[in-house]
Structures are given as structure tokens and as C-alpha cells.
Design a protein around this motif. Sequence first.
Motif, short mmCIF file in Angstrom:
data_model
loop_
_atom_site.label_atom_id
_atom_site.label_comp_id
_atom_site.label_asym_id
_atom_site.label_seq_id
_atom_site.Cartn_x
_atom_site.Cartn_y
_atom_site.Cartn_z
N LEU A 110 6.71 22.96 -2.55
CA LEU A 110 5.35 22.70 -2.05
C LEU A 110 4.35 22.72 -3.19
CD1 LEU A 110 5.32 24.83 1.25
CD2 LEU A 110 5.39 22.33 1.05
N LEU A 116 11.15 21.56 5.03
CA LEU A 116 10.04 20.73 4.55
C LEU A 116 9.72 19.63 5.56
CD1 LEU A 116 11.06 20.40 0.80
CD2 LEU A 116 8.99 21.52 1.68
N ASN A 162 7.40 21.09 8.02
CA ASN A 162 6.27 21.84 7.49
C ASN A 162 5.02 20.95 7.43
OD1 ASN A 162 4.41 23.23 5.74
ND2 ASN A 162 6.13 24.44 4.97
N SER A 191 3.73 20.00 3.95
CA SER A 191 4.60 19.30 3.02
C SER A 191 3.93 18.03 2.51
CB SER A 191 5.92 18.94 3.70
OG SER A 191 6.71 18.14 2.84
#
Length: 882
Positions: free
Chosen positions: A179, A207, A210, A213
Motif C-alpha cells: 500500500l 488488496l 481493500n 488499494s
Amino acid sequence: MDSFESDVRRMILRFILDHMGEVEALGESYQRADDRRRVDASDDDLSIVEYLDMREAYDILNRHREALPVELARELRHGTPRMDTLVPIRNRVMHGRPLQAGDAEKAVSVCWEFKSRFWPTMRDTLDRLGAEPGWEPAFNGSNRRYSDRVLHNLPPFDYDDTGLIGRSQACGDIVKHLLRRREPMITITGEGGIGKTALASDVAYSLLDNPDSPYECILWTSLKTERLTANGVVEIAGAVRDITGATHTLGKVLADDFKGGAQELAEALEGIETLLIIDNLETVSGSEIVTLYETLPDNVTYLMTSRIGVGQIERRIPLPPLEKRDAQTLFRSFARVRGGRAGFLASLKPETVDEIITRLRFSPLAIRWYILSVESGREPHPTLSGQDELIDFCVRSVFDALSETPKTILSVLFALDRSSTFDELAVLTDSPIDDLNLAVKELSAGSLVSQKPDPEDQLVSRVQITEAAQHFLRRVSPPPKADISRTLLREQEFKRSEEQRRTEASKRQFAPGAVRVRSSHDEPTAHLLRLALAQSRVSIDRAQNYLDRARALNPEFWEVDRVEAFILSQNDQIDQATSLYRSALRKADEAGRAIISYYFAGHLGGRGHDVDAALPLAAAAHDYLQTADTAQLLGKINLWARNYEESQIHLEWALDNMTGRGRLRLIIITSLVDSWRRWSESLLEDDRRPIEAAHKASAGFSQGVKELDSGAWDQRLAEMILESANAFLRSVGELGTFPSVFEGDAVRLLKGVKRHSVLFERCAAWRHFPGRVGRLYRLAGVSQEVSSLCENLVHVARPKPDGAIETSPQGIVKAWRGTYGFISHPDYPSDVFFPGSVVQDGHGVKWDPVNPVGVHVVFEVDEHGNEDRPRANYVAPVSVDE
């Protein structure tokens, strides 16, 4: 999950939508479900319930419980809390996300709680799973899948049966790195089967979901060409085998007709924030990855898995074996899921499980392989012992890629069968330090060795061969026996050298070959320094080679500079030695500075002839250490500085504070005699005070000859004693008339010289002695006893005529062991051995069988004796006056 969800939707259709409109029945969920229905391009005319999420559908049933059969309504109400467990599992299943540990057991357990007749589809599924634990429904997936916003081709994972166990911390750490995007390339390294692929997959899916991301595209390619099964290693059909093939695979995610190479892939990815994941990187060279890295645009971030790493441009994250508790969980969970013949493994005693997972090295692949092997019908115990194929699969590719030096290091660690510090490896392999550094890094990168801080010093690493590598060398590819024998021999030499160093240090701290250590971690350096000191007596070039290795190993250790300075000083390289002593002083702590000051003072005062510079160093060493050695040196340097009284004080202190009768005692006595003699000469020559000079010289002679009478036999000491005798005779001769006050001194001196004439005749000062005796003989006032002794000594000193019969040699008994002993004589540096059976009484002198040490004897050497240790065949005591 699909069966459960199908039954829920069927209930809505049967009990609610049969008499109620869609808007009224679905309430707040209607608009969202209707929007999905209109967007769906399917030609099928599907009911709106097919566009409801599972939780939405279940909640709709709960809101209309009055329309449901009583039994079903009650069951739904009691089951509502279970939905908090079931819904996250359903989302992971339906959205292609990795399962978590225990998901399978929890899902089945919750579903079994719904027991009424209204769950026919789910009940059929549960019944089939109970009858066929290995059954899986057909699944038609696609290599190209989309999340809500990210294009990806992430593979289905091969650990759904248990979920990823024990890697949550590692996953979180890697996700944070990706990240932040501070490192363009991250490589998960570890031995084969340790779980690198599974972790990379978990990171990728984390990810994907997320919201923070930055990646618009996540591409996955694997270079794995084989896999391990319970029946052995099998080739993976259609596997990608090089970067060119990987490029084609990745390009097809973006366009079905992609046929280009790395440059075309770079153009396609330009401007798209991409995470590129390459699994099993060790099958290609690091240079290929570097080329790909340089070709693709900067907006591409890389996540790799490899047993050895790229070696450049990467941040490595080593993946260790599972923690014990996680390995236990994986073992029991996987055994429980597999069931069948392996099912009993899940209920083994904790201590049995601990033994198994330990022997499987806490490796996820090894644990799964073992359970699958037992499930396939293999016996548990032989399977645990016969892991050759497993180890070969995990280690072979890395081992074969090693260069010669890392293989040598691995062989040494295998032979040692223990962890070793980097310094020990340097001693045991003779490898250049730079090569050794690179070799250990290469082995660490390949997960063939591990490095952990030493418990005694956290700044020192201990290198240990991994269990997988050890098993590989023991069972699959053993090193030559000659290599193992050579390693063990060197280890014995090293241990023996360290034992000798400690013994010598305990006997005499400042012996010429003494080397100090600050802790056990300095012992390899000390070994090299001791070898340098030993070689310096033969070849300064060989000594320098050991010194260079010691310096490369431990450059900040002051003892390296100190020993090199000592060797250079012994070879008259005064300026270079002085510079190194100063360097050592700068590096050392307080105790080290005291030791260096001792040697530095000896160098400056002896070789450097700079007494003024040496004196404060010697004083500082003695003030801190307060040993007989430091007192002796301080006394000697004061002697060179003509501070005779100070010299005497320190030398007497050294004599009073030493233990034993070893070499140091002879050195101190010799220095004391020399001090008395020089003081005498100074009083005579500078102050013209012959009487005081004679007293000083007599004191020196008496102290020295007493040591000879006690059995000492040392040429250097004899030289100083005879010099003192000459100084006494010279001082008395200056008076012109023999004072009666010196009667006793003269008699003692003349008798003492006669007693030890065999030794004194070999001294350089002997050529002046007869003349000094003759002058004493001619002095007025000399007594008859002194005159007679003078005549006798002149006769002794007279050269033997040619053809004169050689008399038996005369020596002193140096040691007696009850039934045998040793005689000191200058012609026999290794002493003369004699058994008690050859001893005879001499000229009226009886042999003392209890303690004859110090007794003067005549002896004959057996012509058939050993040259290294001559043997006497006749020994007889003689009077000291003979």
C-alpha cells in the motif's frame, strides 16, 4: 452455501411471494434487487429473489414470520444469530476469496442446526458430504475475473480445506508495504513448501478487497513446473517455464488476442496502476527479472515468491516455518477435513502431534504431504522417517544452483551438527572473508541456513543449517566423507588451541604468545592470532596472512593491532609497530588499554630505545593490573632510566607477588641481579663510591647465586650473576687494599662461582673474571682463605691442555619424581633423564632420596640414549666445594 441460499429463496417464493407483491414483500431491499435485475443481461426470466443477498433474503423471511409455518418461523428466529458466522463465510466463498481457518467446520456446523423439512437442498448436500467427504460440486470458473473495480486473474487457491493458518501477521505486513509502495519489488523468500504461494495469494486477495488499494490491475503468473503429491513429484501440464511465456500469459488477461512480448506488455500497462505477482521465481535467472523490471513502466509494482530471491532491487521478506501452535492447528484441521484413513490423526495425543510436526520441520507442505500419504494408505511411522522425496522436492533446485563456496559452508555446518558464528566458519573453512559473507547470504536467501542472534550477545549472529537442508545432505546428497573428516579435524584443532590459550593465560597472563578475548565470540580471532604468533618465528609472510584474516574478521578488536604490533616489533619494524600500538590504544576499553600499555612500554623501552615514552605506559599498566609481570616491566624500565631505587622497589614487589617458580621468576631474579649490578657500576663510575658499589654488586650476586643453588639453571641469569661478581671484584680492586668488611662477601662469591663454574664458564663475562680474581689475589690485606680460593678459581679457569682427559659433566638436579628425575646442564637444553636405579653415593656425599632438588651431581650420558631427551647411566652427588 449455494444449497442454503437456494432453500432460503425457495421459502420466499413459496410462503411470501405466493400471496404478496414484490414491493411489499421485499421492502427496502426491493429497489436494489430490481436494479440488479434490469442490469443483468441474461436472457433467463429470473425471479427477483435471485438478486437478493443471502442476508437480505434471510431477513425478509424473518420479517414475515407470521406467513411461515410455525416450525420454520421458530427455527429461523433461533438461527438468526448464526447468520453473523455464516454470511462472512458465504461472501468469501461466492466472491472467490481465501477461506479462513475453521471456515469449513463452522459452515457445516451452522447448517446442521437447521433440521426441519424446509431445507431439502441443503440437507441433500450435507448428506452427500457425510457419505463422500471428498466430494466437490462442479465449478466452472474463468481465468479472468473482476472484483467491483480491479481487473485480475488471481488463481483459485489450494488451501480452501483449512484456510491459511498462521500467516496473518506476515500478510498484514506485506499488504502495508504494497500500500505504501516505497519498494518497487518485494520478494517472499523461504524453503520449498513453507507457504510462499499461499501467502502471496492471501496478500493479493486482501488488496483486492481493500478500499485503500491503489491498484487497478492485479496480475498473477506462476513459474512452478512441478508439484508434490502423496504419490511423488508430478509435472504440471502446460506450465509456464520462462519469462517469455509468463509475458504471453499476462498479456492475455488484458486482451484475448495478445501475442507480443515484454515491450508490448509494457505499452498495454502504461498508465494502469498494476501489481504484478510472479510465483516460484527461482526457476528463472535474476537477470531475466531485472530485464523485465527495466522494460515495464514505473507504475508496475512487483510481488515475488522465491526460494533464493532476485539478488538485486528487492526487499526480501523471509518466511519462517509455522509457529508450533499454528502447525498443530494445521495438522489437526487438515487431518479432520481429509477424514478417511487419515482421520485418526486429528485425535492423536498432543505430545504425539508435537513429535510429528517437529520432525516435519513445521512446514505446511510437509504436514499436508504426510497426512495425504497416510490417507493414501502408507504407514504413519515409516512415512515420517522416509521423507527423502519431500526433501528433494523442497531443496534440490536451490542446492544445485549454489556455487562452490556456499556448498563448502553447507558441508561444514552439516559436519558440525550445531550452529556456528560467522567467525568460527572463517576459521574452519579458510575462505576469504568477503567470499564467506556472500556465501552465507546466498545460503540464507535459499533458506538452507538460518541466522539468529546469539543468546549471549544479540549483536552476534549464529548460522545454522536448516532441518530440510540437513536432511537433504544426510539422506539425498551427502558430502564426501573426506570433507566431513577435514571439518571435524579443524574443529578439534580450534578447540585444542582455545584450551591451550586458556591454560597459558591462567599460568602467565603476559607470556609472549598470550592472546586475550573479550568474550567467547573473539575465540576464532584469537586462534588466528595465535597461529600468526607461531608462524612469525618461521615466516613473517605467513604470519601476515593470518593477521590479515583476523583483521578482516574482527577489525575493531584491539588485540589484532596489538599482536601485529608485537610481531612487527620482534622483526625490528619499529615505526610500524609503534603506529599499531597507538591504534590498539584508541580501540580498547580501560582494561584493554592497560594490557596494550604493558606491551607498548616493552616495545618502546626495548626495541624503540625511548625510555621516557615507555615509563608512563608501564606505570599505567601496573597501576591498573597490579601483577608481577607489570611490576617486573616497570622495574626494568626504571632500570633503563637509571632510577635504580625505583627499579628495586618494583622488582622486589614482583618477586613477592608472583606464584610458583616458573619462567617469570627467573626473569624477575635476572632483572634484580642486573639492577644491583648496574647500580653498582653507576656508583663506581659516576660517583666514585667503590665501597657502596661493592655492597650493591655483592647483594646482586648473592640473590642470584641463591637461585642457582635452588636448582635453577639459566644461562641469562648466570651471565648477570657473573657480571655482578665482576662488578664486585672491580669495585674492591679500586680500593687498593682489601677491607676486612668484605671478607664474607668475597668468600661467598668465590665459592659460589666455583660451585657453578660449569655454567659460568659458558658466559661472555667469564673472559674478564680470571683477571678480576688475579687482581683481588694481589690486593694487600687479603686473607689466606680468600687467596686460596682465588688460586683454585684461577686453576679452574686455566685453559685445558690438548689431550687432557675429559671429566664427567656436572649439573644440578632440577626435578625428582620419587623414582626418577631430571638434571639441568647447559649442554642439554631438554635436561637429562635419570632413573633412581643409577644413583650412587659420591665422594663422601649421601644421596637424599626424599628431596634431592638443587643437589650438584656428576653424571655420565648413555651413548644409546634419545637425542631429544638424553638419559644418564650414572649419577653421583658431589660437594658444592668440589
